[in-house]
Design a protein around this motif. Structure first.
Motif, PDB file in Angstrom:
ATOM      1  N   GLU A 194       0.398  -1.183  -0.299  1.00 34.73           N
ATOM      2  CA  GLU A 194      -0.221  -0.302  -0.332  1.00 34.73           C
ATOM      3  C   GLU A 194       0.716   1.472   0.082  1.00 34.73           C
ATOM      4  O   GLU A 194       0.863   1.455   0.808  1.00 34.73           O
TER       5      GLU A 194
ATOM      6  N   LEU B 299       2.093   7.880  -1.197  1.00 40.97           N
ATOM      7  CA  LEU B 299       2.737   8.908  -1.890  1.00 40.97           C
ATOM      8  C   LEU B 299       2.474  10.434  -0.703  1.00 40.97           C
ATOM      9  O   LEU B 299       1.508  10.688   0.186  1.00 40.97           O
TER      10      LEU B 299
ATOM     11  N   ASN C 107       7.399  13.435  -6.389  1.00 44.10           N
ATOM     12  CA  ASN C 107       6.814  12.015  -5.826  1.00 44.10           C
ATOM     13  C   ASN C 107       8.134  10.716  -6.879  1.00 44.10           C
ATOM     14  O   ASN C 107       8.348   9.662  -6.135  1.00 44.10           O
TER      15      ASN C 107
ATOM     16  N   VAL D 109      -0.398  16.065  -5.950  1.00 45.61           N
ATOM     17  CA  VAL D 109      -1.135  14.197  -5.632  1.00 45.61           C
ATOM     18  C   VAL D 109      -1.975  15.105  -4.282  1.00 45.61           C
ATOM     19  O   VAL D 109      -1.005  15.314  -3.461  1.00 45.61           O
TER      20      VAL D 109
ATOM     21  N   THR E 259      -6.891  12.410  -8.086  1.00 49.48           N
ATOM     22  CA  THR E 259      -7.063  10.785  -6.739  1.00 49.48           C
ATOM     23  C   THR E 259      -6.651   9.984  -7.558  1.00 49.48           C
ATOM     24  O   THR E 259      -7.462  10.019  -8.790  1.00 49.48           O
ATOM     25  N   LEU E 260      -5.495   9.247  -7.433  1.00 53.02           N
ATOM     26  CA  LEU E 260      -4.805   8.435  -8.573  1.00 53.02           C
ATOM     27  C   LEU E 260      -5.706   7.347  -7.869  1.00 53.02           C
ATOM     28  O   LEU E 260      -6.227   6.686  -6.962  1.00 53.02           O
TER      29      LEU E 260
ATOM     30  N   GLN F   5      -2.395   2.960 -10.234  1.00 49.61           N
ATOM     31  CA  GLN F   5      -1.502   4.648 -10.288  1.00 49.61           C
ATOM     32  C   GLN F   5      -0.525   4.323  -9.131  1.00 49.61           C
ATOM     33  O   GLN F   5       0.257   5.376  -9.486  1.00 49.61           O
ATOM     34  N   LYS F   6      -1.236   5.116  -8.015  1.00 49.83           N
ATOM     35  CA  LYS F   6      -0.608   4.797  -6.743  1.00 49.83           C
ATOM     36  C   LYS F   6       0.982   3.930  -7.112  1.00 49.83           C
ATOM     37  O   LYS F   6       1.742   4.054  -6.703  1.00 49.83           O
ATOM     38  N   GLN F   7       0.683   2.762  -6.969  1.00 46.15           N
ATOM     39  CA  GLN F   7       1.668   1.126  -7.142  1.00 46.15           C
ATOM     40  C   GLN F   7       2.104   1.781  -8.077  1.00 46.15           C
ATOM     41  O   GLN F   7       3.805   1.546  -7.492  1.00 46.15           O
TER      42      GLN F   7
ATOM     43  N   THR G 227       3.360   4.358  -9.571  1.00 46.71           N
ATOM     44  CA  THR G 227       4.190   5.928  -9.090  1.00 46.71           C
ATOM     45  C   THR G 227       4.773   5.356  -7.686  1.00 46.71           C
ATOM     46  O   THR G 227       5.866   5.589  -8.301  1.00 46.71           O
TER      47      THR G 227
END
Lengths: 609, 613
Positions: free
Chosen positions: A446, A449, A457, A496, A502-503, A507-509, A511
């Motif tokens: 999890e 960011l 980032n 961000v 809001t990703l 998309q967060k993973q 990044t």
């Protein structure tokens, strides 16, 4: 490392104030000078009224001498008295001095107070950066943030505002009384007896009323909570058509809350009215008794006027101090709460720690680990990961996969006698932490960011990300994120978080993956870090990773066979142990867990057609 | 969602105060009373230095004390009257502050109940909440304290000037000269203060944010070894904070310096000019002393008046934001004819409501969100006869709620119609429709209160029997029976005292207690243990039976049995049909399904191992 030295409250305050003490000292001295100046002005007035306008002999030999000199220099009117303009100029000059010192007082106290909070905040933040993970797991995030923000403010207000205000008020009271007693003892006693009454009454009242304030605050909280629930649950409210119930609920609490504040207002009104009466009576007593004494010839008119001025200078400081004293009690609690954070142990390097070798083999040897000392998360795990090879780890949730990665970067420390982890043959406990963590890049399941731009980032490990935008873009491309980012209006400058985009989970993973790729570590750990992307993107990322990470040591943690199957070695974990290991081909020949999972995941959906 | 507010917005007429007037009308009598008392109290305060003058001129100078007791009594009486006037008007002030604040809060809360979903999409909960709570408080303070303060100080300053002019015009004029200088200096400084104040607030927010990030992101910061960088960024923030704060202190210091200096220069002028007069016997000593007191006391009220005016410019922002909420018109509104027949949310005319069957039809619906640029539905038509089970699948954030939003009339189609039982949804009231819908949210939303309170949310007049029956239907009765408080069990804020599974079951029961013909189900993604999971899956099967249902699905079991599956990607419906035909297409649904199947099968396998060990 576990040693938690308990700091005493006084010691802590001493440390906090080390670079701000002088500012407070300067401000108190300035305030003292300003007070003396302001108290000297009435003296001049009384002198002008009595001896310049009137014909009484000057009471104070010092003033007589000084103005006698001035008169001889600047010229005097008939009768050898100094001109009134000299006195007016002297008053203006003293006032200027007073104002300048008041100004210094204001600026220095603020400088002190801000230096103090800067120091406290920096100390806390620096400390927090080095507190081991185990400590964080044992404390609530919200509480820690509260300690770092509102407790710091409470303590700052106590040390910089409240404490100095008390000192200041004492100075004013003491000096005023000196001047007043100098004029007339009886009259001073009349003024003096009211002071303890006002202060005592004010403290008593504020202590009493604090409960009502708490109750009002609590009800304000409830009122906000109703509104907040209504807003967060707007779908439920609307879908059930319950707007009317909600309005009734809010109305009821709104009335209650309003009523409580009106009650508090009533108390406050009584408080102020009583305060007005007491100070008013004091003033009347001074004027009336002063007049009588004056008529009796015991003091001059000028003295009476200046006495009245002194008395009015005392009114506000005396009235305000009660509240200050009543509010001071909270600070002690705050020091304790801040102290607890600062007493937590820190991550430290061993004295003879070395840099981490960049191309060493990684070896886990008989590693056992437990968070609580009871349930073993890892049980005698031994693993060897040759430099440049890829290890896949598969296993159920809670089987200890992520713990392996956490131990490798010393987020948690192995206890003595619970095995060793080495990189290039060196025990990680003898490697500098920073060097170890820069060598091993981890992508967590999890990802967290930062509230910066996407570019910042990804380039978080660079000192100046703006100058290395090419590397950032390259990393984003490799994580299959380039197109997405360029699709945003602001591209890599898109913020961000709350104020930005809001990703999605995927998309967060990605990044987070780009971030570790940009870091360029020779060892990379992907801890279930593609779980939120679809299989197509998953495959694309794996292909591009294979190119980008050629020559690096890779640890892949996943429950998807597809993700792991090309690894040089695959370990199957269950209940904290490694139950099987080998290449994909070897493992599917065994009739073990891996084979079973493989069969399940070979499902192609055909029987559903 | 942008919470950035400019410091000076376009000037509202009269600082926006005319907008508040409707809220003040009903309090005009107490407000008038309060103002009059304040003026009276202020006038009495002006008289106090007069007593000083009297004492000196009539007792001290002639050297007699006859009648001084009477003087003391009158003086005390005036004081008591003044205190009483002050106290009563202060009390009225508090009551006004609170009642006007209460009215504003209530008005905004009530209005929020009618606003459309697009408003809640555009504005975060935090933003709306601070409109309802803090802006209303600020406006309440404005009409009471700011008003009282302004009145008192203005009267005092003006009154002292009048007394001075009456007593000695020449000297008064000299004291007066300083006032305009003061006004200019303070006004300029005030403006600067507004900027530093804002900077301080922003830095403060950044510092709190820094702590938040440093603590919640500890693990990531450690593994990226960026602690030192974080610290240097943080200390830059605290450094900036210190700098701007000291600047702020300098400005404040300058204001105080100017003010005090002005007061003492006035005093010096009085000493020189008034002293000369006294020496020549043109002025009495008592009058001189009175002038001194006025000269020193005049500057503080002048400052107050200027401060209050500056405050008005900042409160203007609050007024503007607050009325921004209150003046927002809902996008989805019932027409006058509909209200005529079906009533409003506060006064529904249930006697005119038709029974609902549950047939739904999308007829050439084209739709884009009010704040969006792209059309998410184009000419979409779909007949959903009553009792149909519709599943909507797709990735998180793909836009699966759109269909549900249209069915519930949270949004209305840009073109085309949504028909309910063959009639345009707009022909009947929102409340009529909503009263026939059962809704289960993804993250079950319970309200603080008891289980009974929450169940009654679904049906206000439900008996305990009915509640238990509904709970039994979804196998949630155990939650109640095993707890000693039964239906009176508190669920806590947001239901935090219950487990996730329990919350879900109760929200199911709440949705079906009024036996709705339409059911919307947003399946939970959060993991719960497999035993509860099974109960929930069974409950879903039970509750969708015989109802027109829309399930935003994450689980395979619900999807496979659905009558229609809508597959959503990037906000648009890209595939639609039954499970089998979609699998045959081997398109996006196929990928999604197989991937999910594998993940789930593996998870189940591990679960089995765990249970077996």
């Amino acid at each position: 490392m576990k040693e938690e030295k308990k700091l005493s409250k006084f010691k802590l305050i001493h440390i906090f104030m080390q670079n701000s003490r002088r500012y407070f000292a300067i401000s108190i001295i300035a305030s003292l000078i300003a007070t003396v100046c302001s108290l000297a002005i009435p003296k001049l007035i009384s002198y002008s009224v009595d001896s310049v306008i009137g014909d009484l002999p000057p009471e104070s030999p010092l003033i007589a001498q000084v103005f006698g000199k001035l008169a001889s220099v600047f010229g005097s009117d008939a009768g050898g008295k100094p001109g009134l303009w000299i006195l007016a100029a002297a008053i203006a000059l003293l006032a200027l001095l007073m104002c300048v010192f008041r100004y210094m007082d204001t600026v220095f106290i603020r400088r002190g107070s801000e230096t103090l909070s800067e120091n406290m905040r920096n100390m806390l933040f620096r400390h927090i950066m080095r507190i081991p993970m185990s400590w964080f797991s044992a404390h609530q995030t919200g509480d820690l943030i509260q300690r770092s923000t509102s407790d710091v403010e409470t303590l700052r207000d106590f040390l910089s505002t409240q404490l100095t205000q008390v000192i200041r008020t004492v100075i004013i009271i003491v000096f005023s009384l000196v001047f007043m007693f100098n004029i007339n003892t009886t009259l001073s006693l009349v003024a003096l007896i009211f002071i303890p009454v006002i202060i005592g009454y004010s403290i008593f009242f504020h202590v009493k009323i604090s409960k009502s304030f708490e109750e009002a605050d609590k009800n304000e909280g409830i009122l906000s909570a109703i509104c907040q629930e209504n807003l967060t649950g707007v779908r439920v409210v609307r879908a059930f058509g319950r707007e009317k119930t909600e309005i009734e609920k809010y109305t009821k609490q709104n009335e209650k809350y309003t009523g409580i504040w009106i009650k508090v207002g009533k108390y406050m009104t009584w408080f102020w009215a009583a305060g007005d009466v007491i100070t008013g009576l004091q003033m009347i007593s001074v004027i009336v008794i002063g007049t009588v004494i004056c008529v009796e010839g015991r003091i001059t008119v000028g003295d009476l006027i200046s006495f009245i001025l002194y008395n009015s200078m005392l009114e506000w400081p005396v009235r305000m101090i009660g509240r200050t004293i009543a509010n001071m009690s909270r600070a002690g609690v705050s020091v304790g709460r801040i102290g607890e954070i600062l007493s937590a142990g820190q991550e430290k390097d061993a004295p003879d720690a070395v840099d981490c070798p960049r191309d060493g083999d990684i070896e886990f040897s008989h590693v056992s680990f437990s968070f609580d000392g009871e349930t073993r998360i890892l049980d005698d795990v031994s693993l060897k990961i040759p430099a440049g090879s890829t290890l896949g780890i598969i296993g159920m949730t809670g089987s200890g996969k992520s713990t392996l990665a956490a131990l490798l970067t010393r987020l948690y420390e192995l206890d003595e006698g619970c095995g060793t982890i080495t990189v290039g043959g060196i025990d990680i406990r003898n490697i500098k932490l920073d060097s170890l963590r820069k060598t091993i890049g981890i992508v967590h399941q999890e990802p967290f960011l930062f509230s910066k731009t996407l570019g910042e980032n990804i380039g978080i490990t660079f000192d100046s990300p703006a100058e290395r935008i090419m590397e950032i873009k390259e990393a984003a491309q490799a994580a299959c994120l380039g197109e997405t980012i360029e699709g945003f209006a602001k591209g890599y400058d898109t913020p961000v978080g709350e104020r930005g985009v809001t990703l999605s989970g995927g998309q967060k993973q990605r990044t987070a993956i780009a971030r570790v790729l940009a870091q360029g570590s020779p060892v990379m750990v992907f801890d279930d870090s593609l779980s939120a992307v679809d299989s197509e993107t998953d495959a694309r990322i794996r292909r591009s990773l294979a190119e980008k990470t050629a020559g690096t040591t890779v640890i892949l943690i996943s429950h998807r066979i597809q993700t792991l199957m090309n690894s040089d070695n695959i370990a199957v974990m269950s209940g904290g142990k490694i139950t099987e290991s080998g290449t994909h081909e070897e493992l599917i020949k065994n009739d073990g867990m891996y084979r079973a999972i493989y069969d399940l995941q070979s499902y192609s959906g055909e029987e559903d057609e | 969602m942008d919470e950035y507010t400019p410091l000076f917005t376009k000037h509202l007429k009269g600082f926006g105060i005319p907008k508040i007037i409707p809220f003040l009308k009903k309090y005009r009598i107490p407000l008038f009373f309060m103002a009059s008392l304040q003026v009276a109290a202020s006038v009495l305060s002006i008289l106090f230095p007069k007593f000083q003058e009297y004492a000196i001129n009539n007792y001290v100078t002639p050297g007699i004390t006859d009648g001084i007791v009477g003087f003391a009594l009158i003086y005390s009486a005036v004081l008591l009257v003044k205190v009483a006037l002050d106290a009563v008007s202060m009390y009225i002030g508090t009551v006004m502050e609170m009642k006007i604040g209460r009215d504003l809060k209530q008005a905004s809360f009530n209005h929020l109940q009618t606003l459309s979903f697009s408003y809640f999409h555009r504005n975060s909960v935090g933003y709306i909440l601070s409109r309802v709570s803090s802006d209303t408080n600020r406006i309440g303070t404005l009409v009471s304290w700011e008003f009282i303060g302004l009145l008192w100080n203005f009267t005092y300053a003006a009154g002292s000037l009048v007394v001075m002019f009456v007593t000695n015009p020449g000297l008064a004029a000299l004291v007066m000269i300083i006032v305009p200088v003061l006004v200019v200096v303070i006004s300029v400084m005030q403006k600067k203060l507004l900027y530093t104040n804002r900077e301080i607030r922003e830095e403060n927010a950044k510092i709190s944010g820094g702590f938040n990030e440093g603590i919640t992101g500890a693990k990531t910061i450690k593994t990226l070894a960026t602690g030192d960088k974080m610290y240097s960024e943080f200390s830059a923030m605290t450094g900036r904070m210190k700098k701007v704060s000291v600047r702020d202190a300098r400005i404040r210091g300058t204001i105080t310096l100017t003010l005090n200096l002005a007061a003492y220069i006035a005093l010096a002028v009085v000493v020189k000019v008034g002293g000369d007069m006294a020496a020549e016997q043109i002025m009495t000593i008592g009058t001189l002393s009175m002038f001194m007191t006025y000269a020193l006391g005049l500057m503080e009220p002048v400052r107050w008046v200027i401060d209050s005016l500056a405050e008005l410019t900042t409160i203007q922002v609050n007024i503007e934001r607050f009325f921004g909420l209150l003046e927002t018109e809902p996008d989805v509104k019932d027409t006058a004819e509909v209200i005529e027949k079906y009533g409003t949310i506060l006064e529904p005319k249930r006697e005119n409501w038709e029974e609902i069957t549950g047939d739904i039809e999308f007829e050439n619906v084209t739709f884009k969100y009010p704040d969006g640029e792209e059309y998410v539905l184009r000419d979409f038509s779909l007949k959903i006869p009553h009792g149909t089970n519709v599943a909507i699948v797709g990735e998180t954030g793909a836009g699966k709620s759109t269909i549900v939003n249209l069915v519930c009339r949270f949004f209305e189609p840009t073109e085309g119609r949504v028909l309910i039982d063959g009639r345009d949804a707009r022909e009947r009231s929102q409340l009529w429709l909503h009263s026939n819908i059962g809704y289960v949210l993804q993250t079950p939303h319970l309200f603080s209160g008891t289980i009974r309170d929450n169940m009654k949310y679904g049906k206000p007049d439900a008996t305990d029997e009915e509640i238990m029956e509904a709970l039994r239907t979804v196998s949630a009765d155990e939650i109640v029976t095993k707890s000693k408080d039964g239906l009176d069990t508190e669920v806590g804020e947001g239901g935090e005292l219950l487990s996730t599974g329990e919350k879900q079951l109760i929200s199911f029961a709440r949705a079906i207690i009024c036996d709705p013909k339409l059911l919307i189900l947003d399946e939970a993604t959060s993991s719960i243990d497999s035993f509860t999971e099974q109960i929930i899956q069974d409950s879903i099967k039970t509750v969708i039976e015989g109802r027109t249902s829309f399930v935003i699905a994450h689980r395979l079991s619900t999807v496979r049995g659905a009558d229609v599956i809508l597959v959503v990607k990037d906000g648009k419906i890209i595939e639609q049909g039954r499970h089998r035909s979609l699998m045959k297409q081997r398109g996006y649904y196929f990928d999604l399904y197989t991937q999910q199947y594998r993940d789930e099968a593996t998870a189940n396998y591990f679960e089995g191992l765990k249970a077996g060990s």
